[in-house]
Design a protein around this motif. Structure first.
Motif, PDB file in Angstrom:
ATOM      1  N   GLY A 192      72.879  64.861  33.164  1.00 22.26           N
ATOM      2  CA  GLY A 192      73.911  64.021  33.740  1.00 22.26           C
ATOM      3  C   GLY A 192      75.285  64.524  33.336  1.00 22.26           C
ATOM      4  O   GLY A 192      75.474  64.976  32.204  1.00 22.26           O
TER       5      GLY A 192
ATOM      6  N   THR B  81      79.389  63.254  33.414  1.00 19.91           N
ATOM      7  CA  THR B  81      80.278  62.142  33.669  1.00 19.91           C
ATOM      8  C   THR B  81      81.242  62.463  34.807  1.00 19.91           C
ATOM      9  O   THR B  81      81.697  63.603  34.952  1.00 19.91           O
ATOM     10  CB  THR B  81      81.082  61.774  32.410  1.00 19.91           C
ATOM     11  N   SER B  82      81.553  61.445  35.600  1.00 19.47           N
ATOM     12  CA  SER B  82      82.541  61.605  36.677  1.00 19.47           C
ATOM     13  C   SER B  82      83.958  61.321  36.187  1.00 19.47           C
ATOM     14  O   SER B  82      84.915  61.445  36.944  1.00 19.47           O
ATOM     15  CB  SER B  82      82.202  60.657  37.838  1.00 19.47           C
TER      16      SER B  82
ATOM     17  N   ILE C 285      73.076  65.520  37.940  1.00 18.32           N
ATOM     18  CA  ILE C 285      73.619  64.393  38.683  1.00 18.32           C
ATOM     19  C   ILE C 285      74.967  64.024  38.064  1.00 18.32           C
ATOM     20  O   ILE C 285      75.180  64.221  36.865  1.00 18.32           O
ATOM     21  CB  ILE C 285      72.677  63.173  38.685  1.00 18.32           C
ATOM     22  N   VAL C 286      75.871  63.524  38.874  1.00 17.91           N
ATOM     23  CA  VAL C 286      77.202  63.121  38.420  1.00 17.91           C
ATOM     24  C   VAL C 286      77.339  61.616  38.617  1.00 17.91           C
ATOM     25  O   VAL C 286      77.058  61.098  39.707  1.00 17.91           O
ATOM     26  CB  VAL C 286      78.309  63.859  39.194  1.00 17.91           C
ATOM     27  N   ASP C 287      77.743  60.896  37.566  1.00 16.43           N
ATOM     28  CA  ASP C 287      77.856  59.441  37.658  1.00 16.43           C
ATOM     29  C   ASP C 287      78.773  58.954  36.541  1.00 16.43           C
ATOM     30  O   ASP C 287      79.224  59.744  35.705  1.00 16.43           O
ATOM     31  CB  ASP C 287      76.466  58.792  37.555  1.00 16.43           C
ATOM     32  N   THR C 288      79.026  57.651  36.506  1.00 15.90           N
ATOM     33  CA  THR C 288      79.818  57.089  35.427  1.00 15.90           C
ATOM     34  C   THR C 288      79.007  57.150  34.130  1.00 15.90           C
ATOM     35  O   THR C 288      77.773  57.151  34.143  1.00 15.90           O
ATOM     36  CB  THR C 288      80.187  55.626  35.707  1.00 15.90           C
ATOM     37  N   SER C 289      79.708  57.196  33.013  1.00 14.63           N
ATOM     38  CA  SER C 289      79.024  57.330  31.726  1.00 14.63           C
ATOM     39  C   SER C 289      78.076  56.167  31.405  1.00 14.63           C
ATOM     40  O   SER C 289      76.960  56.394  30.932  1.00 14.63           O
ATOM     41  CB  SER C 289      80.056  57.515  30.614  1.00 14.63           C
TER      42      SER C 289
ATOM     43  N   ARG D 153      76.311  54.382  33.424  1.00 17.12           N
ATOM     44  CA  ARG D 153      75.103  54.565  34.233  1.00 17.12           C
ATOM     45  C   ARG D 153      74.259  55.718  33.702  1.00 17.12           C
ATOM     46  O   ARG D 153      73.030  55.647  33.701  1.00 17.12           O
ATOM     47  CB  ARG D 153      75.478  54.802  35.690  1.00 17.12           C
ATOM     48  N   LEU D 154      74.915  56.785  33.255  1.00 13.16           N
ATOM     49  CA  LEU D 154      74.174  57.902  32.682  1.00 13.16           C
ATOM     50  C   LEU D 154      73.441  57.462  31.415  1.00 13.16           C
ATOM     51  O   LEU D 154      72.290  57.864  31.184  1.00 13.16           O
ATOM     52  CB  LEU D 154      75.121  59.062  32.366  1.00 13.16           C
TER      53      LEU D 154
ATOM     54  N   GLN E 102      70.332  55.616  32.365  1.00 14.46           N
ATOM     55  CA  GLN E 102      69.278  56.516  32.824  1.00 14.46           C
ATOM     56  C   GLN E 102      68.638  57.281  31.666  1.00 14.46           C
ATOM     57  O   GLN E 102      67.437  57.548  31.681  1.00 14.46           O
ATOM     58  CB  GLN E 102      69.828  57.492  33.860  1.00 14.46           C
TER      59      GLN E 102
ATOM     60  N   ARG F 191      83.765  49.723  34.983  1.00 18.02           N
ATOM     61  CA  ARG F 191      83.439  51.124  35.233  1.00 18.02           C
ATOM     62  C   ARG F 191      83.252  51.908  33.938  1.00 18.02           C
ATOM     63  O   ARG F 191      82.412  52.793  33.851  1.00 18.02           O
ATOM     64  CB  ARG F 191      84.565  51.743  36.071  1.00 18.02           C
TER      65      ARG F 191
END
Length: 305
Positions: free
Chosen positions: A98, A100-101, A127-131, A133-134, A137, A200
């Motif tokens: 992952g 972070t975005s 995959i790229v996402d907010t921290s 959410r990472l 996961q 966020r």
């Protein structure tokens, strides 16, 4: 008890020792000179000894620096041997990472390909996402590791900070403050500021609020668009000013100027490698093979325009 030495500090020390110049060492490492100088000063403070004599003709090793030099070279050799060993043992067939975005440091570019090149038998996906959410996961076992923005609540995981990215200001090029090289939070007190919602990135939001409160900064805020290209279009249109990690200076947009922020270091975004507990092989592989020497050579903080 934490050690006063670490592999990254020793690598920076070696770069300066080998070039006898902070400027040349920074160019070799592709980092800016002030953070390098600061890192060496912090290392000297931790050790309680001066490692370099600094003069107009360059730098030279002190007696303490000469004593440290062979140990630093030995550590570098051991890390290279560890990288070679880890490249062949203990890695899974599939590695889902992952990113972070929140930030886009230069060393994120091509990261999967560099890891893949060092371990061809492992299929790497990103995959790229907010921290937050990472982190969820990771806890659910859907990721092997993630590079997250710090601070982020990540209890139950191992987190190693690898980098820090100062905040900067994005403003309309026509703005009066765009004529300055640097600005302060106080200069922005009357401006409309694009800002992200707490949900966020709660921990980083709270960190920034503490810094704002310390400086008496309480501007009028509007919701920041999730897409940074949309955000920059709004900035160019004069609808507000944005505070962004300096890595986003690579996003060019007509009508937008980036300026350094005096309090940018206080608001800096950390970048950490988060892994589940007892996953030392994956963690060490990513740090050594994915980020060790490669990060020090390739990371570059974009200059504000």
């Amino acid at each position: 008890m934490s050690s006063r030495l670490d592999s990254r500090s020793l690598a920076l020390f070696l770069a300066v020792a080998d070039t006898s110049s902070f400027r040349q060492a920074a160019e070799t490492l592709h980092v800016s000179q002030p953070p390098l100088s600061r890192a060496i000063r912090e290392l000297e403070e931790r050790l309680g000894a001066r490692l370099f004599d600094r003069g107009t003709q360059g730098v030279s090793l002190t007696e303490a620096g000469r004593k440290l030099l062979p140990y630093a070279r030995s550590v570098g050799r051991l890390l290279r041997e560890a990288e070679a060993s880890l490249a062949h043992e203990g890695m899974p067939q599939s590695l889902r990472l992952g990113l972070t975005s929140a930030v886009e440091p230069a060393w994120f570019g091509g990261l999967a390909e560099r890891i893949q090149a060092r371990h061809p038998d492992t299929a790497v996906s990103v995959i790229v996402d907010t921290s937050p959410r990472l982190v969820r996961q990771l806890r659910a076992g859907r990721l092997a590791a993630a590079f997250i923005a710090l601070p982020t609540e990540a209890s139950g995981l191992d987190v190693m900070e690898l980098d820090r990215v100062p905040m900067m200001v994005a403003m309309p090029s026509s703005h009066g403050l765009a004529r300055r090289r640097t600005v302060r939070l106080a200069d922005l007190a009357a401006e409309v500021i694009f800002w992200f919602e707490r949900a966020r990135q709660p921990a980083f939001y709270d960190h920034c609020q503490r810094v704002f409160a310390h400086h008496g900064f309480a501007p009028r805020k509007v919701k920041e668009p999730a897409d940074h290209h949309v955000l920059l279009a709004d900035v160019a249109g004069g609808r507000g000013i944005a505070l962004l990690p300096r890595s986003f200076a690579g996003l060019r947009r007509a009508g937008v100027s980036y300026r350094s922020l005096v309090e940018g270091e206080e608001l800096a975004v950390g970048i950490g490698l988060a892994t589940p507990r007892n996953k030392e092989v994956v963690r060490d592989f990513l740090v050594v093979a994915g980020l060790g020497a490669s990060k020090l050579r390739e990371i570059q903080l974009p200059s504000a325009e």
